[in-house]
Write a protein that holds these residues in place. Structure first.
Motif, PDB file in Angstrom:
ATOM      1  N   THR A 113       0.643   1.569   6.147  1.00 26.62           N
ATOM      2  CA  THR A 113       0.039   2.590   5.308  1.00 26.62           C
ATOM      3  C   THR A 113       0.816   3.899   5.340  1.00 26.62           C
ATOM      4  OG1 THR A 113      -1.414   3.253   7.133  1.00 26.62           O
ATOM      5  CG2 THR A 113      -2.271   1.632   5.566  1.00 26.62           C
ATOM      6  N   GLN A 114       1.688   4.066   6.314  1.00 27.59           N
ATOM      7  CA  GLN A 114       2.546   5.245   6.384  1.00 27.59           C
ATOM      8  C   GLN A 114       3.950   4.815   6.792  1.00 27.59           C
ATOM      9  OE1 GLN A 114       1.652   8.411   5.614  1.00 27.59           O
ATOM     10  NE2 GLN A 114      -0.387   7.689   5.055  1.00 27.59           N
ATOM     11  N   GLN A 115       4.928   5.599   6.361  1.00 25.64           N
ATOM     12  CA  GLN A 115       6.291   5.280   6.754  1.00 25.64           C
ATOM     13  C   GLN A 115       6.459   5.541   8.242  1.00 25.64           C
ATOM     14  OE1 GLN A 115       9.294   7.166   4.463  1.00 25.64           O
ATOM     15  NE2 GLN A 115      10.984   6.276   5.616  1.00 25.64           N
ATOM     16  N   CYS A 164       6.881   6.909   0.085  1.00 29.69           N
ATOM     17  CA  CYS A 164       6.644   6.550  -1.302  1.00 29.69           C
ATOM     18  C   CYS A 164       5.542   5.507  -1.454  1.00 29.69           C
ATOM     19  CB  CYS A 164       7.916   5.997  -1.927  1.00 29.69           C
ATOM     20  SG  CYS A 164       9.133   7.254  -2.342  1.00 29.69           S
ATOM     21  N   HIS A 165       4.861   5.611  -2.590  1.00 33.98           N
ATOM     22  CA  HIS A 165       3.911   4.582  -2.997  1.00 33.98           C
ATOM     23  C   HIS A 165       4.140   4.336  -4.478  1.00 33.98           C
ATOM     24  CE1 HIS A 165       0.438   2.145  -3.562  1.00 33.98           C
ATOM     25  NE2 HIS A 165      -0.189   3.021  -4.333  1.00 33.98           N
ATOM     26  N   SER A 217       0.827  -1.202   0.000  1.00 31.15           N
ATOM     27  CA  SER A 217       0.000   0.000   0.000  1.00 31.15           C
ATOM     28  C   SER A 217       0.863   1.253   0.000  1.00 31.15           C
ATOM     29  CB  SER A 217      -0.926  -0.001   1.224  1.00 31.15           C
ATOM     30  OG  SER A 217      -0.175  -0.090   2.408  1.00 31.15           O
ATOM     31  N   SER A 218       1.829   1.365   0.899  1.00 28.38           N
ATOM     32  CA  SER A 218       2.644   2.570   0.961  1.00 28.38           C
ATOM     33  C   SER A 218       3.986   2.222   1.567  1.00 28.38           C
ATOM     34  CB  SER A 218       1.912   3.635   1.792  1.00 28.38           C
ATOM     35  OG  SER A 218       2.494   4.899   1.571  1.00 28.38           O
ATOM     36  N   ALA A 219       4.847   3.247   1.711  1.00 29.49           N
ATOM     37  CA  ALA A 219       6.185   3.062   2.277  1.00 29.49           C
ATOM     38  C   ALA A 219       7.018   2.095   1.444  1.00 29.49           C
ATOM     39  CB  ALA A 219       6.103   2.602   3.731  1.00 29.49           C
TER      40      ALA A 219
END
Length: 341
Positions: free
Chosen positions: A126-128, A293-294, A15-17
């Motif tokens: 979902t987030q770094q 980043c994604h 999803s993210s990171a």
């Protein structure tokens, strides 16, 4: 250590990171500057992507961004080299034919190659949430063993897997041995590298001792680094899609034996392995690892780094240094190997 635990983690949708990008084919030939430095040809065939400064020796002191005139990777600042062994099909009459690579999902127009991931956090984040260090000039490593022929011998590498793809987006279930049925969209191999570094050595005699997998669990599960390797690195992962579908009428899956073999003769699949040689320009990779980043979209916005077109990636190729037939129907694999099961 339960294998199912590791394989299940690989099925989680990113999803993210993380950053995900493709590298088109640079060259396919028998060169391996890590395991067989200076040998022309090396022991078995590899497929290589990245900067076109790639050669048989790869001096650790060389400045790859300066020595390269192009890169087959999507990020203009990435002159690293990434390579794996090559897959062959073994026909009923005992001859071999190289299996072509496909551009991965969203990169269908690419000239084969690899899809590369650099992950800052567990892929389900979902987030770094954490800081990881970029590799530095001269850094290199490999994972997996080309001589492995059993699950027990390949378990130390934990996350070298196969997906029998029925659709382009399928990423599970994963196995550590070759699939034993026909795969409608081809076979995808995944190579996940160690994520802990001793903080001192850029390489080691076996190209593995200076890095380590987490002390327990995996990078994705948040496993801690061992005290001997305290520096947490980003997770580097390769995905390669092999077009095994072109051989679907050439074998009978009911006979219990799959017909694919790695270029070093491994017919079990446990010899899956990959090599990595860092070559990003300046602090470009650290900028990516510090950004939330994604894939590539917001990575370019947050870092200012530029992407090149797939057409430009495809144009960056390198002439083979080894003159031999690796693409025709062969009586023996290049290097003198036969399939081992």
């Amino acid at each position: 250590m339960r294998l199912s635990k590791y394989l299940a983690l690989g099925a989680v949708v990113p999803s993210s990171a993380l950053v995900r990008f493709h590298c088109s084919q640079l060259v396919v030939e028998r060169l391996d500057p890590l395991v067989d430095p200076g040998m022309v040809p090396s022991s078995h065939v590899h497929q290589i992507v990245g900067g076109n400064a790639f050669n048989a020796t790869m001096d650790p002191k060389a400045d790859l961004p300066t020595e390269s005139t192009c890169t087959s990777c999507q990020f203009e600042d990435d002159f690293s080299n990434y390579w794996t062994a090559v897959l062959y099909f073994k026909a009923r009459n005992g001859t071999y034919k190289r299996v072509p690579q496909l551009g991965n999902n969203q990169f269908e127009k690419a000239n084969g190659g690899l899809t590369i991931y650099y992950m800052q956090d567990a892929i389900y984040e979902t987030q770094q949430t954490s800081k990881v260090k970029a590799f530095v000039p001269g850094f290199r490593m490999l994972t997996g063993s080309p001589t492995s022929r059993s699950l027990a011998s390949s378990l130390p590498y934990r996350q070298l897997t196969y997906v029998c793809m029925d659709t382009w987006t399928q990423r599970a279930p994963e196995t550590m041995a070759f699939p034993t049925r026909k795969c409608k969209s081809g076979i995808m191999t995944s190579v996940r590298f160690p994520t802990c570094w001793d903080g001192k050595n850029l390489d080691s005699p076996n190209h593995m001792a200076h890095v380590s997998y987490p002390e327990e669990g995996t990078f994705e599960s948040g496993g801690p680094c061992p005290a001997s390797h305290p520096v947490r690195l980003g997770q580097v992962m390769y995905e390669v899609v092999w077009d095994t579908t072109i051989f679907k009428d050439e074998w009978d899956e009911g006979d219990g034996k799959q017909p694919f073999v790695w270029s070093m003769g491994d017919g079990t699949g446990f010899g899956n392995h990959g090599d990595y040689l860092f070559g990003w320009k300046g602090d470009a990779l650290q900028k990516i690892l510090d950004a939330n980043c994604h894939f590539t979209s917001n990575c370019t916005k947050e870092t200012g780094l530029k992407l090149q077109s797939i057409e430009a990636m495809n144009r960056c190729t390198k002439k083979r240094q080894v003159e031999e037939d690796i693409d025709g129907w062969l009586d023996v694999l290049p290097g003198g190997y036969h399939a081992e099961y």
